[in-house]
Enzyme design. Structure first.
Site, short mmCIF file in Angstrom:
data_model
loop_
_atom_site.label_atom_id
_atom_site.label_comp_id
_atom_site.label_asym_id
_atom_site.label_seq_id
_atom_site.Cartn_x
_atom_site.Cartn_y
_atom_site.Cartn_z
N SER A 53 16.38 -4.59 53.20
CA SER A 53 16.40 -3.21 52.75
C SER A 53 14.99 -2.68 52.47
O SER A 53 14.17 -2.60 53.37
CB SER A 53 17.31 -3.16 51.51
OG SER A 53 17.53 -1.87 51.08
N ASP B 35 3.53 -2.23 61.19
CA ASP B 35 3.38 -1.22 62.25
C ASP B 35 2.08 -0.44 62.13
O ASP B 35 1.56 0.06 63.13
CB ASP B 35 4.56 -0.25 62.22
CG ASP B 35 5.78 -0.83 62.91
OD1 ASP B 35 5.79 -2.05 63.20
OD2 ASP B 35 6.74 -0.07 63.17
N LYS C 141 18.69 -5.23 57.14
CA LYS C 141 19.54 -4.24 56.49
C LYS C 141 18.81 -2.91 56.54
O LYS C 141 17.95 -2.63 55.72
CB LYS C 141 19.85 -4.67 55.05
CG LYS C 141 21.03 -3.93 54.41
CD LYS C 141 20.64 -2.57 53.90
CE LYS C 141 21.81 -1.91 53.18
NZ LYS C 141 21.49 -0.55 52.69
#
Length: 531
Positions: A305, A316, A330
């Protein structure tokens, strides 16, 4: 205690996953909270049919039934066919689910365990109500508000019911100290913090370590305080290790606030998309204060999560090195709708995507045993070999710095670290799963508080305290005798691992969670991995 069969090993290891991911289901803090009304009975609608059926069952069924309970089962069955993270929360469970993320509760501020049918104080919250009146670790609580609670078969939930209450209210407890001294205390309940930063330590002169167990309401503030303390202790701090292993997530806002500190203004952190939800982007609103620090993030199969949002953003944006094993996966956004009876529905309305466009959510649906994902990873070898992680070239993405990252569910680490072979030990897993090792550590501390008082800091304890063979045999003798069929399988590696964990648990009893991690960090393969 009978020895466990090796076939149950994946289930024992999966216990940590279940505990960690459970909190991740509470995502997210940005959910729009709506009030919905009961459906007006109208047999021409599906809602009307359901209501009519429930009424008919209540009136005509052969036995007495509880209509509300039956309705809740129907709701749960309906949601189960949608996705793994849409769910209904009964009114009596809502506060228990949200409390760990709210950052505090009302109580007296003690950590306790029940040993030999007696409530034993393990630690008191620093500055909390119990510490203020003189409650000490090792005290045995015999009565609460005059009610006998020792030798009565009391359970954990009973203790919390008796000791918790509104701030400002009072509770009287009688204790026995050192086996003979009887004392009474009147304690005024207050706000007790639930910390999400478990530890903040220096690994060396230039590297700090921060362990975050969940993303709660005040995690960002706790995190920044921890960073400032590390920088104050070591102005030459150059690198930070953030440990998100077994962090099941929580409030999205806290993860975004943390991410902002490591990024320049305008960098994308995460975005959401859903059929009925417009694309919503979350970008850093200012220049972060920690952009010059090198960053490592530790993750494993129980990181979920909000943990994945933070780790995915840092990966990223070429801002951090992700170390460990593929995260849980998740990435579904829940919107909470509150019902008139104070129950709630959390419905998935969108998906989370990392800055490069990767969906965090792993596959689910027909033919996929979502609940057995950990066992599947164990059996496939993914927990032990990077080559066993299934990635698809069609889900290959490239960061601004040219690094290749993969979608398909979860965050794949930059550096893979396999599950430690000693953690696969059936004996060690059983000792941790059942709490036996923790009980043995507490018993040792309880019997040797005067002797252990010479250790003033966790650092001193780590350097000077040794779990020798005598202590090991004394602490483990009873437990090992119950594993009569397993004793012959205990290897030197297992013995070292058990001694290390026993030392860490003793340190936890003396110095809190920072003591535990101070012992464990020097042997942590994710921190001191082979480069």
């Amino acid at each position: 205690m009978k020895p466990h069969k090796s076939v149950y090993l994946p289930l024992l290891l999966a216990a940590t996953l279940v505990a960690g991911v459970y909190l991740g289901l509470l995502l997210s803090a940005n959910a729009d909270r709506q009030q919905i009304n009961f459906i007006t009975p109208n047999t021409r609608t599906i809602g009307g049919k359901l209501n009519q059926i429930l009424n008919y069952i209540e009136d005509q069924y052969v036995d007495t039934i509880e209509k509300e309970k039956l309705a809740e089962k129907a709701i749960n069955s309906l949601l189960a066919d949608l996705d793994p993270h849409s769910y209904y929360i009964p009114a009596e469970e809502l506060s228990d689910l949200t409390e760990p993320l709210e950052g505090n509760f009302d109580g007296i501020g003690v950590e306790f365990l029940i040993e030999n049918d007696t409530i034993v104080v393990v630690n008191t919250v620093v500055g909390g109500p119990s510490e203020s009146v003189g409650i000490q670790a090792g005290d045995r609580i015999t009565r609460i508000n005059g009610k006998l609670v020792a030798g009565t078969g009391i359970q954990n939930q009973d203790v919390m019911k008796y000791l918790r209450g509104p701030s400002g209210s009072k509770v009287k407890v009688d204790v026995i100290r050192n086996g003979k001294i009887k004392q009474s205390f009147s304690i005024t309940r207050g706000k007790i913090p639930i910390n999400s930063v478990d530890a903040s330590l220096l690994i060396n002169d230039t590297t700090g370590y921060i362990k975050i167990s969940r993303f709660a309401k005040y995690t960002y503030e706790e995190f920044m305080t921890a960073v400032k303390d590390l920088q104050k202790a070591r102005p030459q701090l150059k690198k930070l290790v953030i440990d998100l292993r077994n962090n099941g997530g929580g409030y999205l806002n806290s993860a975004i606030q943390m991410a902002e500190e490591f990024l320049p203004k305008g960098k994308l952190i995460v975005y959401t998309q859903g059929k009925s939800q417009p694309t919503r982007k979350y970008s850093s609103s200012r220049n972060g204060t920690l952009t010059q620090l090198q960053l490592d993030i530790l993750v494993n199969e129980s990181s979920a999560s909000a943990s994945e949002v933070f780790a995915g953003a840092m990966q990223d944006q070429d801002r951090a090195t992700i170390i460990g094993r593929r995260t849980f996966g998740k990435g579904l956004v829940q919107e909470q709708m509150e019902l008139p009876d104070r129950s709630a529905l959390r419905l998935t309305v969108a998906r989370y995507y990392t800055p490069t466009g990767r969906s965090i959510q792993k596959p689910y649906g027909k033919g996929i045993d979502y609940e057995s994902d950990f066992e599947a990873r164990f059996n496939s070898g993914e927990l032990f070999s990077r080559d066993s992680i299934k990635v698809a070239d069609s889900l290959k993405y490239r960061t601004p710095g040219g690094k290749i990252v993969y979608g398909g569910g979860g965050i794949v680490p930059d550096y893979f670290v396999p599950l430690d072979s000693t953690e696969q030990s059936l004996l060690l897993s059983s000792l941790m799963y059942t709490g036996e090792l923790n009980n043995q550590a507490f018993d040792y501390v309880d019997a040797n508080r005067r002797k252990l008082g010479k250790y003033k800091t966790a650092v001193q304890f780590v350097k000077e305290f040794k779990v020798d063979d005598r202590l090991y045999q004394s602490a483990m003798g009873t437990v090992l005798s119950d594993y009569s069929g397993t004793i012959r399988l205990i290897t030197p590696q297992e013995t070292r691992a058990i001694k290390l964990r026993l030392k860490a648990l003793i340190a936890r009893n003396l110095f809190g969670t920072e003591g535990y991690y101070a012992v464990m960090i020097p042997s942590d393969p994710m921190i001191f991995r082979k480069r």
